[in-house]
Design an enzyme around this catalytic site. Structure first.
Site, PDB file in Angstrom:
ATOM      1  N   GLN A  78     -27.261  31.099 -10.195  1.00 30.92           N
ATOM      2  CA  GLN A  78     -25.382  31.426  -9.977  1.00 30.92           C
ATOM      3  C   GLN A  78     -25.629  32.174  -8.207  1.00 30.92           C
ATOM      4  OE1 GLN A  78     -23.250  30.161 -11.766  1.00 30.92           O
ATOM      5  NE2 GLN A  78     -21.407  30.792 -10.359  1.00 30.92           N
ATOM      6  N   PHE A  79     -25.582  30.662  -7.797  1.00 29.16           N
ATOM      7  CA  PHE A  79     -25.842  31.556  -6.341  1.00 29.16           C
ATOM      8  C   PHE A  79     -24.820  32.145  -5.334  1.00 29.16           C
ATOM      9  CE2 PHE A  79     -24.604  27.087  -5.761  1.00 29.16           C
ATOM     10  CZ  PHE A  79     -23.563  27.344  -4.955  1.00 29.16           C
ATOM     11  N   THR A  80     -23.417  32.487  -6.508  1.00 27.35           N
ATOM     12  CA  THR A  80     -21.942  32.726  -5.678  1.00 27.35           C
ATOM     13  C   THR A  80     -22.256  34.042  -5.739  1.00 27.35           C
ATOM     14  OG1 THR A  80     -21.418  31.992  -8.624  1.00 27.35           O
ATOM     15  CG2 THR A  80     -21.054  29.716  -6.381  1.00 27.35           C
TER      16      THR A  80
END
Length: 84
Positions: A78-80
């Site tokens: 989940q790079f966000t």
């Protein structure tokens, strides 16, 4: 690294209506890895995660780890989590 941890009775990942992964009782972890994160950070985090006492014991107290309850882990990139 940044992460979000959630205890679940079940969790799954669907991509285009196709089941990619599924777990029963355990942890759903959303993980964001940053450019400054090192292998030592990963090792420390893994050791910390499996030792967290966030599952209830026989008396209803949060006193058991994922290892104690033989739970599953569903880890999702989940790079966000690094968004500003």
């Amino acid at each position: 690294m940044r992460l979000t941890i959630q205890r679940v009775s079940e969790a799954s990942v669907l991509i285009h209506h196709t089941l990619k992964s599924k777990i029963n009782h355990g942890l759903l972890i959303l993980l964001g890895v940053g450019t400054d994160d090192a292998e030592e950070d990963v090792e420390w985090l893994c050791n910390k995660l499996v030792a967290l006492r966030i599952f209830s014991d026989e008396d209803g107290k949060m006193n058991k780890s994922i290892m104690d309850v033989n739970g599953d882990i569903l880890l999702i990139s989940q790079f966000t989590l690094f968004a500003s």
